[in-house]
Design an enzyme around this catalytic site. Structure first.
Site, PDB file in Angstrom:
ATOM      1  CB  SER A 142      94.763  35.054  89.064  1.00 34.45           C
ATOM      2  OG  SER A 142      93.844  33.994  88.908  1.00 34.45           O
ATOM      3  NE  ARG A 143      97.790  38.918  84.124  1.00 30.59           N
ATOM      4  CZ  ARG A 143      97.463  38.048  83.164  1.00 30.59           C
ATOM      5  NH1 ARG A 143      96.194  37.806  82.886  1.00 30.59           N
ATOM      6  NH2 ARG A 143      98.399  37.417  82.486  1.00 30.59           N
ATOM      7  CD  GLN A 153      90.421  32.367  77.669  1.00 30.41           C
ATOM      8  OE1 GLN A 153      91.580  32.740  77.746  1.00 30.41           O
ATOM      9  NE2 GLN A 153      89.760  31.874  78.702  1.00 30.41           N
ATOM     10  CG  ASP A 177      89.162  35.638  80.437  1.00 30.64           C
ATOM     11  OD1 ASP A 177      90.238  36.212  80.289  1.00 30.64           O
ATOM     12  OD2 ASP A 177      88.754  35.249  81.554  1.00 30.64           O
ATOM     13  CG  HIS A 235      89.447  30.290  88.813  1.00 34.22           C
ATOM     14  ND1 HIS A 235      90.234  31.122  89.567  1.00 34.22           N
ATOM     15  CD2 HIS A 235      89.894  30.414  87.529  1.00 34.22           C
ATOM     16  CE1 HIS A 235      91.131  31.717  88.798  1.00 34.22           C
ATOM     17  NE2 HIS A 235      90.937  31.322  87.549  1.00 34.22           N
ATOM     18  CD  GLN A 255      97.227  31.670  78.232  1.00 30.36           C
ATOM     19  OE1 GLN A 255      96.922  30.510  78.000  1.00 30.36           O
ATOM     20  NE2 GLN A 255      96.416  32.496  78.872  1.00 30.36           N
TER      21      GLN A 255
HETATM   22  P1  AMP Z   1      92.321  31.961  84.261  1.00 30.76           P
HETATM   23  O1  AMP Z   1      92.786  31.134  85.412  1.00 30.76           O
HETATM   24  O2  AMP Z   1      92.376  33.423  84.506  1.00 30.76           O
HETATM   25  O3  AMP Z   1      92.909  31.513  82.955  1.00 30.76           O
HETATM   26  O4  AMP Z   1      90.758  31.664  84.131  1.00 30.76           O
HETATM   27  C1  AMP Z   1      90.262  30.363  84.001  1.00 30.76           C
HETATM   28  C2  AMP Z   1      88.793  30.429  83.690  1.00 30.76           C
HETATM   29  O5  AMP Z   1      88.114  31.111  84.726  1.00 30.76           O
HETATM   30  C3  AMP Z   1      88.489  31.186  82.393  1.00 30.76           C
HETATM   31  O6  AMP Z   1      87.433  30.521  81.712  1.00 30.76           O
HETATM   32  C4  AMP Z   1      88.039  32.535  82.894  1.00 30.76           C
HETATM   33  O7  AMP Z   1      87.151  33.208  82.023  1.00 30.76           O
HETATM   34  C5  AMP Z   1      87.309  32.139  84.170  1.00 30.76           C
HETATM   35  N1  AMP Z   1      87.251  33.278  85.090  1.00 30.76           N
HETATM   36  C6  AMP Z   1      88.276  33.979  85.604  1.00 30.76           C
HETATM   37  N2  AMP Z   1      87.815  34.999  86.365  1.00 30.76           N
HETATM   38  C7  AMP Z   1      86.468  34.932  86.313  1.00 30.76           C
HETATM   39  C8  AMP Z   1      85.405  35.701  86.882  1.00 30.76           C
HETATM   40  N3  AMP Z   1      85.637  36.748  87.659  1.00 30.76           N
HETATM   41  N4  AMP Z   1      84.138  35.335  86.616  1.00 30.76           N
HETATM   42  C9  AMP Z   1      83.880  34.270  85.814  1.00 30.76           C
HETATM   43  N5  AMP Z   1      84.828  33.496  85.248  1.00 30.76           N
HETATM   44  C10 AMP Z   1      86.097  33.825  85.492  1.00 30.76           C
END
Ligand code: AMP
Length: 288
Positions: free
Chosen positions: A192-193, A159, A156, A45, A69
């Site tokens: 996050s998971r 996405q 993602d 992030h 979602q």
């Molecule tokens: P999330 O909080 O998981 O919904 O992710 C928010 C944003 O952070 C989304 O655009 C994800 O693709 C990006 N993101 C999450 N993990 C990563 C990662 N390891 N590398 C790059 N972008 C990430």
């Protein structure tokens, strides 16, 4: 005259206040960057945030665990939430937008947007509510924050394609910025998971990035059959305790249609349940 940048993060939870702030930025000709997240922030992030800070006059990070979602049997209730420590990580960010569920989806809420076709594959197949929820919340965030730039991670991949379609098809006035996957030093894609994983499961989870690397090496050495590559990946993932493969897809990175041969630009994407966590990872094979 340009307003000087304040150093303190302003936390905003009301949509009307967020709209007023964005309007005031725009009136001052300040460019706005938006980084939508569900919180529990990690370096993946923060890399998106860094890109926005480098490019835009003002950066807004949203933290919202979007209920629309998640499917009924998914991890909405247990999704990690840690607002206070997230705030501490947002150095240099101007606005944290963290609306409540009621603010985003009042009881009489009725409108959803749905991107078709590309959402029928990969994650859309196993999580039928996912992309309808994602495109709806992202469109809402774009309308509220009115960013010039928005930042999304290639982790993602599908996405991102859905949001690209949303922006193009609905003629939205925002530039999307794709940011590569950030990994732990041992290769695990940050997520996050990952927090749900025990030490043992964390070790097992490494098989996702490892099997992608092996696939890439095999393709470099001349293997082009998608079936052979897919079987190799399956072998690399199977036989470990607590592992359940959702999909292994070798496909076109824009249409997500499966390929029989790895030729032209190809996406290899995985979704695998390891213990309690559904993890995704991917890599792109450039034209060979
Ligand atoms: P999330 O909080 O998981 O919904 O992710 C928010 C944003 O952070 C989304 O655009 C994800 O693709 C990006 N993101 C999450 N993990 C990563 C990662 N390891 N590398 C790059 N972008 C990430």
């Amino acid at each position: 005259m340009m307003e000087t940048k304040t150093q303190t993060l302003q936390a905003v939870s009301s949509i009307s206040e967020m709209k007023e702030i964005s309007q005031s930025f725009r009136k001052q000709n300040l460019t706005i960057g938006l980084v939508p997240t569900m919180g529990c922030l990690h370096e993946g992030h923060l890399n998106l945030v860094k890109r926005s800070l480098e490019t835009c006059d003002r950066t807004v990070v949203s933290i919202f665990v979007n209920p629309t979602q998640f499917g009924p049997d998914e991890d909405l209730d247990t999704y990690p939430r840690q607002l206070q420590s997230d705030i501490e990580k947002l150095e240099g960010v101007d606005i944290l937008f963290h609306p409540s569920n009621e603010e985003m989806y009042p009881t009489d809420y009725k409108t959803y947007v749905q991107v078709q076709d590309i959402t029928e594959h990969l994650c859309g197949k196993s999580r039928p509510d996912l992309f309808k929820g994602v495109s709806t919340v992202v469109l809402k965030l774009f309308n509220i924050v009115r960013p010039h730039n928005a930042y999304f991670g290639e982790k993602d991949w599908q996405q991102l394609a859905v949001i690209e379609a949303l922006v193009e098809d609905l003629n939205l006035d925002v530039v999307l910025n794709r940011v590569p996957i950030v990994r732990e030093p041992d290769g695990l894609a940050m997520s996050s998971r990952n927090q749900y994983l025990s030490q043992q499961e964390r070790q097992t989870a490494l098989s996702l990035s490892r099997s992608l690397k092996e696939a890439r090496d095999n393709i470099r050495q001349g293997t082009t059959s998608a079936k052979v590559i897919s079987d190799l990946i399956r072998q690399g993932l199977s036989g470990k305790e607590g592992v359940e493969i959702d999909y292994i897809s070798i496909c076109d990175p824009k249409t997500f249609r499966g390929k029989e041969q790895v030729c032209g630009r190809t996406l290899i994407a995985l979704a695998v349940k390891v213990g309690p966590s559904r993890l995704i990872d991917n890599c792109i094979i450039e034209e060979i």
